[in-house]
Design a protein around this motif. Structure first.
Motif, PDB file in Angstrom:
ATOM      1  N   THR A   4      29.489  57.260  -7.552  1.00  0.00           N
ATOM      2  CA  THR A   4      30.213  57.446  -6.296  1.00  0.00           C
ATOM      3  C   THR A   4      29.339  56.932  -5.170  1.00  0.00           C
ATOM      4  N   THR A 244      41.721  51.603  -8.138  1.00  0.00           N
ATOM      5  CA  THR A 244      40.512  51.070  -7.506  1.00  0.00           C
ATOM      6  C   THR A 244      40.194  49.701  -8.086  1.00  0.00           C
ATOM      7  N   GLU A 271      34.509  54.711  -3.633  1.00  0.00           N
ATOM      8  CA  GLU A 271      34.913  53.664  -4.560  1.00  0.00           C
ATOM      9  C   GLU A 271      34.025  52.423  -4.415  1.00  0.00           C
ATOM     10  N   GLN A 274      30.972  52.851  -6.445  1.00  0.00           N
ATOM     11  CA  GLN A 274      31.296  52.731  -7.862  1.00  0.00           C
ATOM     12  C   GLN A 274      31.287  51.269  -8.283  1.00  0.00           C
TER      13      GLN A 274
END
Length: 361
Positions: A4, A244, A271, A274
């Motif tokens: 994250t 995403t 996102e 990530q």
């Protein structure tokens, strides 16, 4: 490992304690040798933690360290500070279970050198049966505010046409075969050309024959298009989750070099990180074919501003990004990065920006 978002990494040695009466995140594994130029001499030494044999449940401890939530992904690598004979990709990245936070390289030192960890941390590990709990987005944001004081890369775009957060890597020998390998490596890293629910492969097209994103069936055709898009701009969707994705664009500079650009500007901060973490994993597999890369989370600079820096060794004229890497074997002088932290990453030299240092551009 889950991932994250986190703000720009400003300090390897944040203090523990409380803020406004709230319990702060606990730290484990922040040995002073990991960042000697900023070392907190009160921090423990990794040499004092080394043991000749691991604990009976060392495999479970390693599993726990691997199952935490990665909240910051560092570019580059650092040497094993004990032996100096091994590079640790991603060293400096941070991982948490919501209660504890540790550097990602701690896994290496426990596995190879059987580094001893504090009993209160081990009690947490054993109480969960060696699997770190999921960390909520709210808790991640609390940790971000506590450790980094906000998200400094969230603002600051220059307003130029091609800005917005991006990660660009400059690759040699981009052919349909190498594009196919690139897509496979990105897939393994967690960025998949096929939608995780529908299995569709989607991309947007602009230029002659352009239009909105549409499904295609064959990943091989997608690799061919990336390698030779002609006068059409192809932007495949690479999916991290069902909702995403990042768009990928290829700019060919010459017969030997192409720039693969991953757009980050439309992603929310959790996102976005990530995707950055997945790109770090993929980069390690393609490092030998990489002539350099640029990570600019906030889009402070123009994407094309780095072409001459990466390919010709020119000094930067654009605002410094979060990270930039150049081929140290091609350019003896790497100027213009004096305010950035320098690390080695194979044949690349990686410069990392710290925007929380007073006065840094």
């Amino acid at each position: 490992m889950a991932t994250t978002a986190i703000g720009e990494y400003s300090c390897r040695w944040p203090n523990s304690g409380t803020i406004n009466g709230d319990t702060m995140i606990k730290r484990v594994g922040f040995f002073r040798e990991f960042e000697p130029q900023d070392a907190d001499l009160s921090a423990p030494s990794i040499h004092d933690a080394v043991r000749p044999h691991g604990m009976d449940d060392e495999s479970g401890i390693l599993a726990y360290l691997s199952s935490g939530t990665e909240i910051f992904s560092a570019m580059g690598a650092e040497r094993d500070v004990i032996t100096g004979d091994e590079w640790l990709p991603g060293a400096g990245s941070l991982v948490t279970d919501g209660t504890w936070m540790w550097p990602i390289e701690l896994h290496h030192y426990v596995k190879r050198h059987h580094a001893e960890l504090p009993e209160d941390f081990l009690a947490t590990v054993r109480s969960t049966r060696y699997t770190a709990p999921a960390v909520s987005r709210d808790r991640v944001e609390e940790i971000v505010r506590e450790v980094f004081g906000g998200l400094p890369f969230a603002t600051g775009a220059s307003g130029k046409e091609d800005t917005g957060g991006f990660f660009s890597w400059y690759l040699s020998d981009l052919t349909p075969q190498s594009c196919s390998r690139l897509l496979k490596i990105l897939d393994t890293a967690g960025l998949k050309a096929r939608h995780p629910l529908t299995g569709d492969i989607s991309f947007s097209r602009t230029g002659n024959g352009g239009g909105d994103a549409r499904p295609v069936r064959d990943a091989g055709d997608l690799a061919d298009l990336l390698a030779d898009p002609g006068d059409v701009d192809i932007a495949p969707h690479l999916w991290f989750a069902s909702d995403t994705f990042t768009l990928v664009r290829v700019r060919r500079l010459d017969d030997a070099t192409a720039v693969v650009v991953h757009e980050l500007g439309d992603l929310q901060e959790p996102e976005r990180e990530q995707v950055v973490a997945a790109l770090v994993r993929a980069l390690d597999q393609l490092r030998d074919h990489c002539r350099g890369f640029v990570l600019d989370r906030a889009g402070r600079s123009s994407r094309v501003a780095w072409d001459s820096v990466i390919c010709e060794g020119a000094s930067p004229t654009a605002p410094l990004p979060d990270s930039v890497a150049l081929d140290a074997t091609r350019f003896a002088q790497l100027s213009g990065f004096n305010t950035m932290t320098r690390t080695s990453y194979g044949h690349l030299t990686v410069f990392t920006r710290n925007p929380m240092v007073e006065g840094q551009p």
